[in-house]
Design a protein around this motif. Sequence first.
Motif, PDB file in Angstrom:
ATOM      1  N   LEU A 162      56.790  44.941  48.936  1.00  0.00           N
ATOM      2  CA  LEU A 162      58.246  44.818  48.800  1.00  0.00           C
ATOM      3  C   LEU A 162      58.993  45.883  49.580  1.00  0.00           C
ATOM      4  N   SER A 163      58.255  46.774  50.251  1.00  0.00           N
ATOM      5  CA  SER A 163      58.886  47.865  51.023  1.00  0.00           C
ATOM      6  C   SER A 163      59.814  48.694  50.136  1.00  0.00           C
ATOM      7  N   VAL A 164      59.338  49.034  48.937  1.00  0.00           N
ATOM      8  CA  VAL A 164      60.109  49.837  47.987  1.00  0.00           C
ATOM      9  C   VAL A 164      59.561  51.260  48.007  1.00  0.00           C
ATOM     10  N   ASP A 166      54.393  35.272  47.856  1.00  0.00           N
ATOM     11  CA  ASP A 166      54.408  34.390  46.685  1.00  0.00           C
ATOM     12  C   ASP A 166      54.647  35.257  45.454  1.00  0.00           C
ATOM     13  N   VAL A 167      55.756  35.010  44.746  1.00  0.00           N
ATOM     14  CA  VAL A 167      56.159  35.833  43.599  1.00  0.00           C
ATOM     15  C   VAL A 167      56.000  34.997  42.333  1.00  0.00           C
ATOM     16  N   ARG A 193      58.304  31.056  39.437  1.00  0.00           N
ATOM     17  CA  ARG A 193      57.537  31.142  40.682  1.00  0.00           C
ATOM     18  C   ARG A 193      58.439  30.756  41.846  1.00  0.00           C
ATOM     19  N   PHE A 194      58.392  31.550  42.891  1.00  0.00           N
ATOM     20  CA  PHE A 194      59.158  31.267  44.109  1.00  0.00           C
ATOM     21  C   PHE A 194      58.541  32.073  45.238  1.00  0.00           C
ATOM     22  N   GLU A 195      59.053  31.851  46.445  1.00  0.00           N
ATOM     23  CA  GLU A 195      58.585  32.590  47.612  1.00  0.00           C
ATOM     24  C   GLU A 195      59.712  33.463  48.141  1.00  0.00           C
ATOM     25  N   VAL A 207      55.581  40.498  33.294  1.00  0.00           N
ATOM     26  CA  VAL A 207      54.794  41.006  34.404  1.00  0.00           C
ATOM     27  C   VAL A 207      55.133  40.194  35.650  1.00  0.00           C
ATOM     28  N   ILE A 208      55.198  40.875  36.792  1.00  0.00           N
ATOM     29  CA  ILE A 208      55.505  40.225  38.071  1.00  0.00           C
ATOM     30  C   ILE A 208      54.369  40.538  39.031  1.00  0.00           C
ATOM     31  N   SER A 209      53.828  39.481  39.671  1.00  0.00           N
ATOM     32  CA  SER A 209      52.794  39.660  40.685  1.00  0.00           C
ATOM     33  C   SER A 209      53.315  39.130  42.015  1.00  0.00           C
ATOM     34  N   VAL A 210      52.940  39.824  43.091  1.00  0.00           N
ATOM     35  CA  VAL A 210      53.392  39.472  44.440  1.00  0.00           C
ATOM     36  C   VAL A 210      52.156  39.354  45.316  1.00  0.00           C
ATOM     37  N   THR A 211      52.006  38.216  46.009  1.00  0.00           N
ATOM     38  CA  THR A 211      50.848  37.956  46.863  1.00  0.00           C
ATOM     39  C   THR A 211      51.321  37.647  48.275  1.00  0.00           C
TER      40      THR A 211
END
Length: 738
Positions: free
Chosen positions: A252-254, A313-314, A301-303, A325-329
């Motif tokens: 996420l560039s955070v 993919d979130v 779920r969204f992109e 919980v949030i997962s990012v692929t």
Amino acid sequence: MSLVSPADPPERQAEKLQKIAAALMARVEHQTAQSGAAYAQFERAALLEKRVRERTLELERTLDLLHESNAQLARATDEAEAARRNLADAIETLTEGFALFDPDDVLVMCNSRFCRDFRDLGDAIRPGLTFRDYVDRISRSPALALPDGTSPAAWAVERMRRHRDRRVMFNVALTGARWLQVSEHRTGNGGTVVVQTDVTDLVQIERQERARLKDSQARMIRATLDHLDQGVAIFDAEARLVGWNARIGQLLSVSALLLRLGTRFDALLERLSPEFSFTEGVSRADLRAWAAGGSDRGALRFEARHAAGAVLDVFGQGMPDGGFVISVTDVTAERAAAARLSALNEELEARVLARTLELEDALAAAERANATKSRFVAAASHDLMQPVSAAKLFVASLGERLPDADHRAVLAKAESALTSAEALIEALLDISKLDSDRLRFDIRPVPLSEVLVPLCDEMGALAATKGLRLSCRPSSLVVESDPAYLRRIVQNLVSNAVRYTAHGRVSVGVRRAGGAARIEVRDTGPGIPEADRAAIFEEFHRLDATASRNDGLGLGLAIVERACARLGHPIELWSETGRGSCFAVTVPVTGPAGLPSDPRAARPRAPAGTALDGAGLIVLLVENDAEMRRALSHLIEGWGVSVIEAEDAAGALALLDDLGIAPDAALLDQRLGDGPSGTELYAALAARVGPVPAAIVTADRSDEVRRDCARLGITRLLKPVDRAALGRFLREAAAPVA
């Protein structure tokens, strides 16, 4: 003085003497009776004295027994008191609190450790206390640590509810961080034993172990998150960050400064780069509202697409405690591959379309060539029959004129060769007729006896020359068929059985099967290997490659199959190598001989034969195995049926949508990979276009598949597919609905 006067007459004297005698006798009897009564009284007194002595002895013995019983009772009382003291001493030595209540829930005894932690109760816990009073006093004791929100009365009610169970064990919290384990057990007479055990040390150890376990699990979760290729962030019910890994910051560039314990979700969302855009109609406001949804939030779920081309993919999911919980692929490579695959699919579809057009042109040319071939064979066969027949006449005439036996033998061989040529031409003519669309059958009621009896008489001589026994069971059934072609079918089957049977017998019989008759031809020949059972119906195919032309041309079964297909008479084959074979032809029955019935009741609803060119049938074939799909398509198209092919359920439904047509029938494999099964695809197909004739093609012989097919009202065709059964299904599908 005399008692009798001498002056009295004798009669008077005699009367007086009698009275005197009677008086004397009465006196004597009176004196005797008095002496007997005295004696009786003496006897009675003696008996009474004896009885008194006996009763006295019995009383003395009873008194002795009573004294002994009193002594035993005293000893038992002493023993019971000793046992009670021993029991009291025993329960007093117990480290647990012990109490015994009788069946009426009254306290019988207890030791000094019972309710020792409830010092405010004092001497209230003593024998005679009821169980309800005991619970009431405990519930109001300041030593009892009641759970939050629980009143003493509510605790007492719950305690009495537990008391109704035969076996109870639970923990009670006391003030000062102490715990008691209370257990109850019923005695044999319905009483209750209550045991109180101090488990403070055990509870404290368990809590320490649980705390250590939580620390260990936290470290394990942290290690697991750090090794995931996905970015993961865990938030509590207040949307505050409580767990994460470094990967989510990279994706996420955070800044790492924001990824700290307690950072709010809104703060992270605000610092997310504006170059990210969301798909699936999700906005940043929607994401913020979802995070604030509490326990009612569902999955999300969204992109997220970055301007630089990255695709993420979130996935968000709520947790039972109100957190989420949030997962990012990173799916950039997958999306690029999907785009390339889509382009390749479009190119492939274009190439397939072009190839399909070429194949359609080639198929049309092949059909024209086949029609031309059939017409040529029919014309040539017809034209050849006359010269061959003339040659046979000339040879026969010449044979009668030649005197030389050797010359006549040569002419006999020539005549045999011409006969074989004539049979070959007739067979080719039959095949060309059966392949022609212009063939019309003479369908009418045919008594089976008129077909079978003459045939058996004719073929009996041929069988006898080989030492075989030909038997034919008469039948009174009347079937509906073309008599000439039905005779030709049975004749070829019997001739074939006689030709290939070296010893034993050939039998012809008829079995009634519902509204149809099964004409069976059985032999005791060598049998047909399973690998050759499909090939024997091909033209010029014989299992014995060394056989001469006199043993057959290899066209008999080809004619049988074509004739049965065009007439709508299914043909079946059973065979066992080394034991023989059985060919069965099923023909509709119109009634017994002499009693014709309505032929429409048993007539096949399909057009005549397996060749369905005139029916215009369109069949949807869904089979994920490419080789099986091509084989079925080739077989069905050879019968004049148009086939729409698909590999899976999704492809089949999409293809029907693109074509905008509804199939006349469907052949569906049961197992279609990861997608819906064949029965599920049929349900979806019926929902779109309505019920259509369908068959499930499967190797699964389980009751579950059979029940599903029966519930849906569709046919089940087991692999390997029986071409006769497949032909029957297509004929029924092409039949007009009455």
